[in-house]
Write a protein that holds these residues in place. Structure first.
Motif, PDB file in Angstrom:
ATOM      1  N   UNK A   1      90.021  50.661  22.856  1.00 36.55           N
ATOM      2  CA  UNK A   1      88.845  50.556  21.991  1.00 36.55           C
ATOM      3  C   UNK A   1      88.406  51.945  21.536  1.00 36.55           C
ATOM      4  N   UNK A   2      87.721  51.999  20.407  1.00 38.95           N
ATOM      5  CA  UNK A   2      87.175  53.256  19.912  1.00 38.95           C
ATOM      6  C   UNK A   2      85.965  53.661  20.750  1.00 38.95           C
ATOM      7  N   UNK A   3      85.732  54.975  20.829  1.00 37.55           N
ATOM      8  CA  UNK A   3      84.605  55.463  21.619  1.00 37.55           C
ATOM      9  C   UNK A   3      84.076  56.750  21.005  1.00 37.55           C
ATOM     10  N   UNK A   4      82.759  56.878  20.952  1.00 38.93           N
ATOM     11  CA  UNK A   4      82.122  58.098  20.462  1.00 38.93           C
ATOM     12  C   UNK A   4      81.748  58.962  21.659  1.00 38.93           C
ATOM     13  N   UNK A   5      82.072  60.257  21.592  1.00 41.42           N
ATOM     14  CA  UNK A   5      81.814  61.176  22.694  1.00 41.42           C
ATOM     15  C   UNK A   5      80.776  62.212  22.253  1.00 41.42           C
ATOM     16  N   UNK A   6      79.614  62.267  22.907  1.00 37.23           N
ATOM     17  CA  UNK A   6      78.622  63.291  22.575  1.00 37.23           C
ATOM     18  C   UNK A   6      79.153  64.675  22.923  1.00 37.23           C
ATOM     19  N   UNK A   7      78.813  65.665  22.105  1.00 38.70           N
ATOM     20  CA  UNK A   7      79.257  67.032  22.329  1.00 38.70           C
ATOM     21  C   UNK A   7      78.068  67.888  22.765  1.00 38.70           C
ATOM     22  N   UNK A   8      78.184  68.493  23.925  1.00 37.87           N
ATOM     23  CA  UNK A   8      77.140  69.379  24.426  1.00 37.87           C
ATOM     24  C   UNK A   8      77.125  70.666  23.601  1.00 37.87           C
ATOM     25  N   UNK A   9      76.060  71.467  23.690  1.00 40.00           N
ATOM     26  CA  UNK A   9      76.033  72.749  22.972  1.00 40.00           C
ATOM     27  C   UNK A   9      77.227  73.627  23.321  1.00 40.00           C
ATOM     28  N   UNK A  10      77.641  73.615  24.597  1.00 42.90           N
ATOM     29  CA  UNK A  10      78.807  74.421  24.993  1.00 42.90           C
ATOM     30  C   UNK A  10      80.076  73.896  24.337  1.00 42.90           C
ATOM     31  N   UNK A  11      80.226  72.568  24.291  1.00 41.32           N
ATOM     32  CA  UNK A  11      81.405  71.970  23.658  1.00 41.32           C
ATOM     33  C   UNK A  11      81.456  72.325  22.177  1.00 41.32           C
ATOM     34  N   UNK A  12      80.313  72.281  21.518  1.00 42.72           N
ATOM     35  CA  UNK A  12      80.247  72.650  20.097  1.00 42.72           C
ATOM     36  C   UNK A  12      80.642  74.108  19.913  1.00 42.72           C
TER      37      UNK A  12
END
Length: 213
Positions: free
Chosen positions: A176-187
């Motif tokens: 299934x598709x999934x949306x992953x939030x990006x933390x400030x560090x990940x960005x």
């Protein structure tokens, strides 16, 4: 063989199924489908639960056993092979799906532990010393997002929205598709990465990353 060639490549993004299927083929490959009974599947389950973890190659005698969760995933794949054989390939199974009539091991306990700040710092410092420049951002993104290795390596820039701080995974391990939030560090890590011509966020092979880590 038909499952590996005709079905799996179109339904899995990562290659984990190949390793599981290898174990299944080694045990069941020389049997006719009609000869694979619940008793035989039970024998496979019990033998796998007693097998040493292959990651401890230098001391297999004292190595921990393969986890119940791993064995359960292998049995789930075997069950899927039988379902696809029956429903997709039109193969008659006189005795039905033999995996459905055995007891499966329970999943291993979920792991909730996070790295301490000191552990994370030391891990980053070690990654910086390695000659492959993709190791550190791969590790940092794994820690920040919780994404699986296969999901990280399959991530494409067209599915990353830095302004909204989210990454879309069109196909996950669960299908299934999934949306992953990006933390400030990940960005911050993503913004610093060069853009690969193929549009892949981390243009590094699975085994290359595995060996580097």
């Amino acid at each position: 063989s038909r499952y590996a060639e005709e079905y799996a490549p179109h339904h899995y993004r990562s290659a984990g199924w190949k390793f599981k299927l290898k174990h299944l083929r080694g045990f069941f490959g020389h049997y006719a489908l009609s000869a694979i009974t619940p008793k035989l599947v039970t024998s496979f389950r019990d033998s796998r639960l007693q097998a040493p973890d292959p990651r401890f190659r230098t001391d297999s005698a004292n190595a921990p056993r393969i986890s119940p969760g791993t064995v359960k995933m292998e049995l789930d794949l075997l069950s899927k092979v039988f379902d696809v054989a029956s429903k997709e390939f039109g193969i008659t199974l006189p005795n039905g799906n033999p995996v459905a009539r055995i007891r499966k091991p329970k999943d291993s306990s979920k792991r909730e532990r996070r790295l301490s700040p000191d552990e994370e710092h030391r891990l980053h410092e070690e990654c910086r010393t390695y000659r492959n420049a993709w190791l550190l951002p791969a590790v940092m993104l794994a820690v920040e997002t919780g994404m699986r290795q296969g999901e990280l390596l399959a991530l494409e820039w067209r599915h990353v929205n830095l302004s909204r701080r989210v990454a879309l995974l069109p196909m996950t391990k669960n299908g299934e598709a999934r949306a992953v939030p990006l933390s400030p560090t990940a960005v911050e890590v993503l913004q610093a990465l060069p853009r690969d011509i193929k549009g892949v966020v981390l243009p590094i092979g699975k085994m290359t990353l595995y060996k580097a880590f």
